[in-house]
Design a protein around this motif. Structure first.
Motif, PDB file in Angstrom:
ATOM      1  N   THR A   7    -119.231 110.634 121.281  1.00 51.71           N
ATOM      2  CA  THR A   7    -119.524 111.133 119.943  1.00 51.71           C
ATOM      3  C   THR A   7    -119.680 109.940 119.004  1.00 51.71           C
ATOM      4  OG1 THR A   7    -118.303 113.189 120.300  1.00 51.71           O
ATOM      5  CG2 THR A   7    -118.650 112.516 118.023  1.00 51.71           C
ATOM      6  N   ILE A   8    -120.744 109.952 118.233  1.00 54.91           N
ATOM      7  CA  ILE A   8    -120.999 108.866 117.283  1.00 54.91           C
ATOM      8  C   ILE A   8    -120.557 109.307 115.900  1.00 54.91           C
ATOM      9  CG2 ILE A   8    -122.752 107.376 116.263  1.00 54.91           C
ATOM     10  CD1 ILE A   8    -124.450 107.861 118.749  1.00 54.91           C
ATOM     11  N   LEU A  52    -108.477 105.452 111.613  1.00 56.99           N
ATOM     12  CA  LEU A  52    -109.504 104.573 111.046  1.00 56.99           C
ATOM     13  C   LEU A  52    -109.172 103.111 111.320  1.00 56.99           C
ATOM     14  CD1 LEU A  52    -110.036 106.227 107.538  1.00 56.99           C
ATOM     15  CD2 LEU A  52    -111.204 106.746 109.687  1.00 56.99           C
ATOM     16  N   PRO A  53    -110.101 102.349 111.894  1.00 63.19           N
ATOM     17  CA  PRO A  53    -109.862 100.920 112.131  1.00 63.19           C
ATOM     18  C   PRO A  53    -109.622 100.187 110.815  1.00 63.19           C
ATOM     19  CG  PRO A  53    -111.780 101.701 113.369  1.00 63.19           C
ATOM     20  CD  PRO A  53    -111.409 102.798 112.413  1.00 63.19           C
ATOM     21  N   GLU A  54    -108.752  99.203 110.845  1.00 63.92           N
ATOM     22  CA  GLU A  54    -108.452  98.422 109.639  1.00 63.92           C
ATOM     23  C   GLU A  54    -109.708  97.743 109.103  1.00 63.92           C
ATOM     24  OE1 GLU A  54    -105.738  98.252 107.813  1.00 63.92           O
ATOM     25  OE2 GLU A  54    -104.791  99.730 109.125  1.00 63.92           O
ATOM     26  N   THR A  55    -110.582  97.302 110.011  1.00 65.49           N
ATOM     27  CA  THR A  55    -111.811  96.635 109.570  1.00 65.49           C
ATOM     28  C   THR A  55    -112.685  97.594 108.771  1.00 65.49           C
ATOM     29  OG1 THR A  55    -112.771  97.184 111.741  1.00 65.49           O
ATOM     30  CG2 THR A  55    -111.876  94.961 111.449  1.00 65.49           C
ATOM     31  N   LEU A  56    -112.696  98.854 109.182  1.00 64.65           N
ATOM     32  CA  LEU A  56    -113.488  99.860 108.471  1.00 64.65           C
ATOM     33  C   LEU A  56    -112.935 100.086 107.067  1.00 64.65           C
ATOM     34  CD1 LEU A  56    -115.574 102.148 108.251  1.00 64.65           C
ATOM     35  CD2 LEU A  56    -113.959 103.632 109.455  1.00 64.65           C
ATOM     36  N   LYS A  57    -111.613 100.195 106.958  1.00 61.66           N
ATOM     37  CA  LYS A  57    -110.997 100.426 105.650  1.00 61.66           C
ATOM     38  C   LYS A  57    -111.212  99.231 104.715  1.00 61.66           C
ATOM     39  CE  LYS A  57    -106.994 101.587 107.589  1.00 61.66           C
ATOM     40  NZ  LYS A  57    -105.598 102.089 107.763  1.00 61.66           N
ATOM     41  N   SER A  58    -111.075  98.029 105.256  1.00 62.45           N
ATOM     42  CA  SER A  58    -111.272  96.833 104.426  1.00 62.45           C
ATOM     43  C   SER A  58    -112.718  96.721 103.954  1.00 62.45           C
ATOM     44  CB  SER A  58    -110.883  95.573 105.215  1.00 62.45           C
ATOM     45  OG  SER A  58    -109.512  95.597 105.567  1.00 62.45           O
ATOM     46  N   SER A  59    -113.647  97.031 104.851  1.00 64.75           N
ATOM     47  CA  SER A  59    -115.066  96.956 104.493  1.00 64.75           C
ATOM     48  C   SER A  59    -115.417  97.980 103.419  1.00 64.75           C
ATOM     49  CB  SER A  59    -115.937  97.189 105.735  1.00 64.75           C
ATOM     50  OG  SER A  59    -115.747  96.162 106.690  1.00 64.75           O
ATOM     51  N   ALA A  60    -114.808  99.167 103.508  1.00 61.08           N
ATOM     52  CA  ALA A  60    -115.063 100.205 102.506  1.00 61.08           C
ATOM     53  C   ALA A  60    -114.568  99.753 101.137  1.00 61.08           C
ATOM     54  CB  ALA A  60    -114.377 101.504 102.918  1.00 61.08           C
ATOM     55  N   LEU A  61    -113.410  99.106 101.093  1.00 59.65           N
ATOM     56  CA  LEU A  61    -112.884  98.618  99.813  1.00 59.65           C
ATOM     57  C   LEU A  61    -113.753  97.493  99.254  1.00 59.65           C
ATOM     58  CD1 LEU A  61    -109.020  98.657 100.435  1.00 59.65           C
ATOM     59  CD2 LEU A  61    -110.350 100.153  98.937  1.00 59.65           C
ATOM     60  N   ARG A  62    -114.240  96.624 100.129  1.00 58.38           N
ATOM     61  CA  ARG A  62    -115.138  95.555  99.660  1.00 58.38           C
ATOM     62  C   ARG A  62    -116.415  96.161  99.085  1.00 58.38           C
ATOM     63  NH1 ARG A  62    -113.323  92.817 104.293  1.00 58.38           N
ATOM     64  NH2 ARG A  62    -115.154  93.467 105.486  1.00 58.38           N
ATOM     65  N   ARG A  63    -116.875  97.234  99.703  1.00 54.31           N
ATOM     66  CA  ARG A  63    -118.076  97.906  99.213  1.00 54.31           C
ATOM     67  C   ARG A  63    -117.860  98.434  97.800  1.00 54.31           C
ATOM     68  NH1 ARG A  63    -122.659 100.589 101.680  1.00 54.31           N
ATOM     69  NH2 ARG A  63    -122.000  99.823 103.716  1.00 54.31           N
ATOM     70  N   LEU A  64    -116.601  98.792  97.493  1.00 58.22           N
ATOM     71  CA  LEU A  64    -116.261  99.310  96.165  1.00 58.22           C
ATOM     72  C   LEU A  64    -115.938  98.198  95.176  1.00 58.22           C
ATOM     73  CD1 LEU A  64    -114.015 102.383  97.113  1.00 58.22           C
ATOM     74  CD2 LEU A  64    -116.395 102.404  96.345  1.00 58.22           C
ATOM     75  N   GLU A  96    -120.044 102.963 105.256  1.00 58.20           N
ATOM     76  CA  GLU A  96    -119.766 101.944 106.264  1.00 58.20           C
ATOM     77  C   GLU A  96    -120.071 102.464 107.662  1.00 58.20           C
ATOM     78  OE1 GLU A  96    -118.826  98.702 106.288  1.00 58.20           O
ATOM     79  OE2 GLU A  96    -119.212  98.743 104.137  1.00 58.20           O
ATOM     80  N   LEU A  97    -119.704 103.723 107.916  1.00 54.87           N
ATOM     81  CA  LEU A  97    -119.971 104.316 109.227  1.00 54.87           C
ATOM     82  C   LEU A  97    -121.474 104.504 109.459  1.00 54.87           C
ATOM     83  CD1 LEU A  97    -117.114 106.964 109.460  1.00 54.87           C
ATOM     84  CD2 LEU A  97    -117.387 104.907 110.862  1.00 54.87           C
ATOM     85  N   LYS A  98    -122.209 104.747 108.396  1.00 54.66           N
ATOM     86  CA  LYS A  98    -123.664 104.863 108.542  1.00 54.66           C
ATOM     87  C   LYS A  98    -124.251 103.531 108.978  1.00 54.66           C
ATOM     88  CE  LYS A  98    -127.907 106.066 106.053  1.00 54.66           C
ATOM     89  NZ  LYS A  98    -128.495 106.455 104.751  1.00 54.66           N
ATOM     90  N   ASP A  99    -123.753 102.444 108.390  1.00 58.34           N
ATOM     91  CA  ASP A  99    -124.252 101.115 108.721  1.00 58.34           C
ATOM     92  C   ASP A  99    -123.726 100.617 110.067  1.00 58.34           C
ATOM     93  OD1 ASP A  99    -125.559 101.125 106.328  1.00 58.34           O
ATOM     94  OD2 ASP A  99    -124.136  99.819 105.291  1.00 58.34           O
ATOM     95  N   ASP A 100    -122.487 100.984 110.383  1.00 51.51           N
ATOM     96  CA  ASP A 100    -121.843 100.482 111.601  1.00 51.51           C
ATOM     97  C   ASP A 100    -121.041 101.618 112.239  1.00 51.51           C
ATOM     98  OD1 ASP A 100    -120.963  98.836 113.581  1.00 51.51           O
ATOM     99  OD2 ASP A 100    -119.596  97.666 112.328  1.00 51.51           O
ATOM    100  N   LYS A 215    -121.001  99.199 120.578  1.00 48.39           N
ATOM    101  CA  LYS A 215    -121.711  98.913 119.332  1.00 48.39           C
ATOM    102  C   LYS A 215    -122.993  99.730 119.290  1.00 48.39           C
ATOM    103  CE  LYS A 215    -122.787  96.410 115.611  1.00 48.39           C
ATOM    104  NZ  LYS A 215    -121.994  96.429 114.372  1.00 48.39           N
ATOM    105  N   VAL A 216    -123.263 100.321 118.131  1.00 53.52           N
ATOM    106  CA  VAL A 216    -124.495 101.078 117.919  1.00 53.52           C
ATOM    107  C   VAL A 216    -125.350 100.335 116.895  1.00 53.52           C
ATOM    108  CG1 VAL A 216    -125.504 103.275 117.221  1.00 53.52           C
ATOM    109  CG2 VAL A 216    -123.243 103.243 118.315  1.00 53.52           C
TER     110      VAL A 216
END
Length: 331
Positions: A7-8, A52-64, A96-100, A215-216
């Motif tokens: 599942t993606i 949720l992976p920590e990298t995903l959460k950190s990237s989401a905050l950087r996006r904000l 973030e999930l859309k991009d990665d 990786k997708v």
């Protein structure tokens, strides 16, 4: 969805989720950490319970706009600001999930049940496992080798790792799959069957979601590049600095993508799929006479057109690869 496939998680489920902040006790302030925790819980529930992976959460905050996650979490927010922070954070996770995208296997017992319901398939699987574990070719193995058999089966066969599913230890203990008592092949198969049946029943009630090291590449990063003039200019400078004057523009772009494509959003060039993708795009560009026409308008236009075509094809047919590939190739 049925396990055995993957599942993606690309953010689509989060865009359909309820983004209203759960009701909270009356207060004038609330910490950012509390709001983020509520949002992460909501996101996890919407994504089959995946952590949720920590990298995903950190990237989401950087996006904000919050590069220092720890500092932001420590902040106190006016309670009236909490709902928007909650919504924005979940939306950023979705982006973030859309991009990665994250790839997961949902283990719900169905694959194990398929093995169990086909007597011939199960007998063959049990025989193969027994042979593999009987390293001394004695025709006997210890009871506790059932655990090794489950490890051999792995996620592909619907069996979760013990590190992700503590209940598996209890199932093994319940069925006496411990100790050094020796079993013949028939006894091993009988014990394996009882363990797998209970495991399948347990997973059917409480599925386990396992994040896969896959990786997708869906063209999202390339799309972002095509609309960022500054990044495009940087790429053009790099292409010109590494190419020969006598080379055609399309040759310059092709050579650059084969050497540096991974850096801008393509999969590793060592993958066969990348060569096929590049062939398709450059053949299309040439066949449509795009190259000749676009070179008149400038190299940046040509580059952008090629990148757009690559992004379109990847969006339609994403390329998947094992993240361990990067480690083995040191990409």
């Amino acid at each position: 969805m049925a396990e055995g496939g993957l599942t993606i998680l690309d953010g689509a489920l989060l865009r359909e989720a309820d983004l209203s902040l759960p009701s909270q006790p009356p207060a004038t302030v609330i910490t950012a950490a509390e709001v983020l925790k509520l949002a992460e819980t909501r996101a996890s529930v919407s994504l089959y319970g995946v952590v949720l992976p920590e990298t995903l959460k950190s990237s989401a905050l950087r996006r904000l706009g919050f590069p220092d996650a720890a500092a932001f979490r420590a902040k106190e927010l006016d309670f009236s600001d909490a709902p928007s922070t909650f919504r924005n954070y979940i939306s950023a996770i979705a982006d973030e999930l859309k991009d990665d995208p994250v790839v997961v296997a949902i283990l719900n017992g169905s694959t194990i049940q398929i093995f169990l319901e086909d007597e011939d398939d199960f007998a063959m699987m049990a025989e193969n496992l027994f042979t593999e574990l009987d390293t001394e070719d004695r025709g006997k193995i210890c009871r506790d080798e059932i655990k090794s058999a489950l490890v051999h089966m792995g996620v592909e066969s619907g069996v979760p790792p013990m590190s992700e599913f503590a209940e598996l230890s209890n199932i093994l203990k319940k069925h006496g799959a411990e100790g050094k008592e020796e079993l013949g092949q028939a006894q091993f198969a009988e014990l394996l069957q009882s363990v797998l049946q209970e495991l399948a029943d347990t997973l059917a009630k409480n599925p386990v979601v396992i994040v896969q090291p896959i990786k997708v590449v869906n063209g999202s990063k390339l799309k972002q590049l095509t609309v960022n003039e500054k990044l495009l200019e940087d790429v053009v400078k790099k292409i010109n600095s590494e190419s020969k004057i006598e080379e055609s523009s399309t040759t310059k772009v092709r050579n650059f993508l084969e050497k540096h494509g991974f850096e801008i959003g393509l999969p590793p060039s060592e993958l066969d799929e990348v060569a096929i993708l590049l062939d398709a795009v450059f053949t299309e560009v040439d066949s449509q006479n795009d190259a000749a026409e676009l070179e008149k308008d400038g190299f940046v236009v040509l580059l952008k057109k090629i990148l757009e075509k690559l992004a379109e094809k990847l969006e339609t047919n994403p390329i998947f690869y094992d993240l361990q590939f990067l480690e083995s190739k040191d990409v």
